[in-house]
Design a protein around this motif. Structure first.
Motif, PDB file in Angstrom:
ATOM      1  N   LEU A  13       0.733  -1.366  -0.239  1.00 26.06           N
ATOM      2  CA  LEU A  13      -0.413  -0.302   0.226  1.00 26.06           C
ATOM      3  C   LEU A  13       1.013   0.729   0.068  1.00 26.06           C
ATOM      4  CD1 LEU A  13      -2.295  -0.743   2.668  1.00 26.06           C
ATOM      5  CD2 LEU A  13      -2.626  -0.867  -0.198  1.00 26.06           C
ATOM      6  N   LEU A  14       1.429   1.385   1.264  1.00 28.09           N
ATOM      7  CA  LEU A  14       2.747   2.190   1.150  1.00 28.09           C
ATOM      8  C   LEU A  14       3.863   2.860  -0.310  1.00 28.09           C
ATOM      9  CD1 LEU A  14       4.956   3.580   3.946  1.00 28.09           C
ATOM     10  CD2 LEU A  14       6.300   4.013   1.294  1.00 28.09           C
ATOM     11  N   PRO A  15       4.088   1.564  -0.960  1.00 29.29           N
ATOM     12  CA  PRO A  15       4.499   2.112  -2.265  1.00 29.29           C
ATOM     13  C   PRO A  15       3.484   2.109  -3.810  1.00 29.29           C
ATOM     14  CG  PRO A  15       5.239   0.112  -1.990  1.00 29.29           C
ATOM     15  CD  PRO A  15       4.686   0.917  -0.564  1.00 29.29           C
ATOM     16  N   GLY A  16       2.515   1.785  -3.631  1.00 27.91           N
ATOM     17  CA  GLY A  16       1.115   1.731  -4.381  1.00 27.91           C
ATOM     18  C   GLY A  16       0.713   3.241  -4.415  1.00 27.91           C
ATOM     19  N   ALA A  17       0.436   3.871  -3.649  1.00 29.70           N
ATOM     20  CA  ALA A  17       0.086   5.037  -2.759  1.00 29.70           C
ATOM     21  C   ALA A  17       0.804   6.321  -2.949  1.00 29.70           C
ATOM     22  CB  ALA A  17       0.021   5.020  -1.005  1.00 29.70           C
TER      23      ALA A  17
ATOM     24  N   ALA B  73      -6.194   0.064   3.202  1.00 27.25           N
ATOM     25  CA  ALA B  73      -5.727   0.891   2.019  1.00 27.25           C
ATOM     26  C   ALA B  73      -6.791   2.247   2.840  1.00 27.25           C
ATOM     27  CB  ALA B  73      -6.084  -0.141   0.942  1.00 27.25           C
ATOM     28  N   GLU B  74      -7.574   2.104   3.473  1.00 29.30           N
ATOM     29  CA  GLU B  74      -8.612   3.640   3.437  1.00 29.30           C
ATOM     30  C   GLU B  74      -7.727   4.200   4.815  1.00 29.30           C
ATOM     31  OE1 GLU B  74     -12.314   5.916   4.043  1.00 29.30           O
ATOM     32  OE2 GLU B  74     -10.604   4.415   2.755  1.00 29.30           O
ATOM     33  N   ILE B  75      -7.039   3.332   5.368  1.00 27.70           N
ATOM     34  CA  ILE B  75      -5.982   4.332   5.956  1.00 27.70           C
ATOM     35  C   ILE B  75      -5.155   5.380   5.524  1.00 27.70           C
ATOM     36  CG2 ILE B  75      -4.138   3.940   8.099  1.00 27.70           C
ATOM     37  CD1 ILE B  75      -5.904   1.693   9.395  1.00 27.70           C
ATOM     38  N   MET B  76      -3.914   4.634   4.840  1.00 28.86           N
ATOM     39  CA  MET B  76      -3.241   4.554   3.643  1.00 28.86           C
ATOM     40  C   MET B  76      -3.808   5.925   2.954  1.00 28.86           C
ATOM     41  SD  MET B  76      -0.633   3.283   5.467  1.00 28.86           S
ATOM     42  CE  MET B  76       0.630   3.102   4.271  1.00 28.86           C
TER      43      MET B  76
ATOM     44  N   ALA C  51       4.981   5.746   6.582  1.00 29.82           N
ATOM     45  CA  ALA C  51       5.595   4.258   7.151  1.00 29.82           C
ATOM     46  C   ALA C  51       5.211   4.235   8.538  1.00 29.82           C
ATOM     47  CB  ALA C  51       7.146   4.703   6.862  1.00 29.82           C
ATOM     48  N   ALA C  52       6.036   5.430   9.493  1.00 27.65           N
ATOM     49  CA  ALA C  52       5.056   5.379  10.689  1.00 27.65           C
ATOM     50  C   ALA C  52       3.644   5.511  10.793  1.00 27.65           C
ATOM     51  CB  ALA C  52       5.886   6.704  11.053  1.00 27.65           C
ATOM     52  N   VAL C  53       3.200   5.676  10.660  1.00 26.58           N
ATOM     53  CA  VAL C  53       1.573   6.032  11.110  1.00 26.58           C
ATOM     54  C   VAL C  53       1.150   4.527  10.567  1.00 26.58           C
ATOM     55  CG1 VAL C  53      -1.009   6.357   9.939  1.00 26.58           C
ATOM     56  CG2 VAL C  53       0.095   8.479  10.030  1.00 26.58           C
ATOM     57  N   GLY C  54       1.748   4.144   9.714  1.00 29.49           N
ATOM     58  CA  GLY C  54       1.564   2.841   9.390  1.00 29.49           C
ATOM     59  C   GLY C  54       1.923   1.259  10.486  1.00 29.49           C
ATOM     60  N   ILE C  55       2.983   1.571  10.584  1.00 32.61           N
ATOM     61  CA  ILE C  55       3.967   0.904  12.013  1.00 32.61           C
ATOM     62  C   ILE C  55       2.336   0.987  12.996  1.00 32.61           C
ATOM     63  CG2 ILE C  55       5.565   0.479  13.138  1.00 32.61           C
ATOM     64  CD1 ILE C  55       7.395   0.974  10.229  1.00 32.61           C
ATOM     65  N   ALA C  56       2.709   2.284  13.445  1.00 30.73           N
ATOM     66  CA  ALA C  56       2.593   2.475  15.013  1.00 30.73           C
ATOM     67  C   ALA C  56       0.888   2.115  15.209  1.00 30.73           C
ATOM     68  CB  ALA C  56       2.329   4.062  14.833  1.00 30.73           C
ATOM     69  N   ILE C  57       0.226   2.356  13.603  1.00 32.43           N
ATOM     70  CA  ILE C  57      -1.129   1.889  13.745  1.00 32.43           C
ATOM     71  C   ILE C  57      -1.500  -0.006  13.813  1.00 32.43           C
ATOM     72  CG2 ILE C  57      -3.232   1.437  12.044  1.00 32.43           C
ATOM     73  CD1 ILE C  57      -3.537   4.439  11.653  1.00 32.43           C
ATOM     74  N   THR C  58      -0.431  -0.267  13.046  1.00 36.79           N
ATOM     75  CA  THR C  58      -1.096  -2.422  13.478  1.00 36.79           C
ATOM     76  C   THR C  58      -0.315  -2.553  14.571  1.00 36.79           C
ATOM     77  OG1 THR C  58       0.144  -1.890  11.048  1.00 36.79           O
ATOM     78  CG2 THR C  58       0.679  -4.442  12.633  1.00 36.79           C
ATOM     79  N   PHE C  59       0.512  -1.764  15.134  1.00 35.08           N
ATOM     80  CA  PHE C  59       0.782  -2.672  16.649  1.00 35.08           C
ATOM     81  C   PHE C  59      -0.117  -2.195  17.706  1.00 35.08           C
ATOM     82  CE2 PHE C  59       5.811  -3.661  14.374  1.00 35.08           C
ATOM     83  CZ  PHE C  59       5.456  -4.576  15.060  1.00 35.08           C
ATOM     84  N   ALA C  60      -0.527  -1.119  17.346  1.00 38.52           N
ATOM     85  CA  ALA C  60      -1.840   0.062  18.055  1.00 38.52           C
ATOM     86  C   ALA C  60      -2.761  -1.516  18.267  1.00 38.52           C
ATOM     87  CB  ALA C  60      -1.841   1.035  18.114  1.00 38.52           C
TER      88      ALA C  60
END
Length: 318
Positions: free
Chosen positions: A79-83, A153-156, A178-187
């Protein structure tokens, strides 16, 4: 020589200040994006426990960890590279991909609702005889990661939209996403792990000699099954709410304003009627309309796929 050293140190300090400013930009962008995506994060946390409910307690954390790894791959490698690529080459396509994801969430949510009202179940469930538990577990993990892909995908997309208003730097956007993705996933999956293991904590406390610990443990043991059932229902509503909301927003973006204008009209009427407490009822009214829209759309997709195209093997309902 001293002059050269001082010049070098001055250059280093300039670079350090620039780096610090970039890090600050990333943190500001990530924080704002994470706040905007909070609604979808709640939905993600509500949906996931359903994938481990009813399985062996010994397998709960390994399954959640496998889903967590799949979620990180979804966000960081796809999603990150795609976005970033789509925002650069074809930004118009993002809304249509999000709407496709909204249709999928609406379909999944509507399918679960219709199954409660007698629609034949699709795919293997815990009520069916499970011949290969390892394969069943893999299927559940794949299903969770597939749903996570849509929510991620919606989050990103929300995050990218917010970050774009703060910085046009490619690297700041990439780092903030990347920071948002990692933080949200672990949260999200950290919270899910705590939820599904809370009954084990309750059992441990209930076996203690301490009277207070024993009472708390028994309370947790009685509450957790009800909480997991409630989370399953919340997860279904969340799929419909987010899916319907994505479609309504997408229709507005492509020029079809009538459905969204009507939904916002109801929201504003509720806010006007409730006065000082308008925020929560107004939000709830729009969320309810989004969920209803998602249920209707998802029901149509279920009918077409299962009864017209005959896709999906019907499992015997028990």
């Amino acid at each position: 020589m001293p002059g050269g050293l001082m010049a070098l140190l001055d250059d280093v300090s300039v670079i350090a200040r620039a780096a610090a400013a970039s890090i600050d930009d990333v943190s500001v962008a990530a924080g704002k994006a994470g706040t905007k995506a909070a609604g979808v994060v709640i939905d993600d946390a509500a949906v996931t426990p359903g994938y481990v409910t009813g399985l062996s307690p010994a397998r709960e954390l390994p399954i959640i960890w496998n889903i967590t790894k799949g979620s990180l791959r979804n966000k960081l490698l796809v999603l990150l590279p795609g976005a970033l690529l789509l925002s650069w080459l074809l930004p118009q396509a993002i809304i249509f991909l999000l709407m496709l994801g909204g249709c999928y969430l609406s379909y999944e949510g509507a399918e679960k609702v219709l199954e409660k009202f007698g629609e034949p179940k699709h795919g293997q469930t815990l009520q069916d005889p499970i011949e290969d538990l390892a394969e069943f577990e893999k299927d559940r993990i794949k299903g969770a990661i597939r749903t996570d892909m849509i929510l991620s995908a919606e989050i990103m997309a929300i995050s990218l939209n917010e970050i774009a208003t703060i910085s046009d730097s490619f690297w700041i956007r990439a780092a903030a996403l990347a920071a948002v993705g990692i933080a949200i996933t672990f949260a999200v999956y950290g919270a899910v792990a705590l939820i599904v293991k809370m009954d084990d904590v309750g059992l441990h406390l209930a076996e203690r000699d301490n009277g207070l610990a024993k009472r708390v443990g028994r309370m947790l043991l009685h509450a957790m099954p009800r909480l997991l059932v409630a989370l399953s229902a919340i997860g279904t509503v969340a799929m419909l709410w987010v899916g319907g909301g994505i479609i309504l927003h997408g229709l507005e973006e492509i020029g079809l304003h009538a459905p969204t204008d009507w939904a916002h009209g109801v929201q504003h009427a509720v806010e006007h009627a409730t006065g000082a407490l308008s925020g929560v009822p107004g939000w709830a009214s729009y969320a309810g309309i989004s969920a209803l829209f998602g249920l209707v759309l998802g029901g149509i997709i279920v009918f077409v796929l299962h009864h017209v195209l005959k896709l999906g093997a019907h499992a015997e309902a028990h």
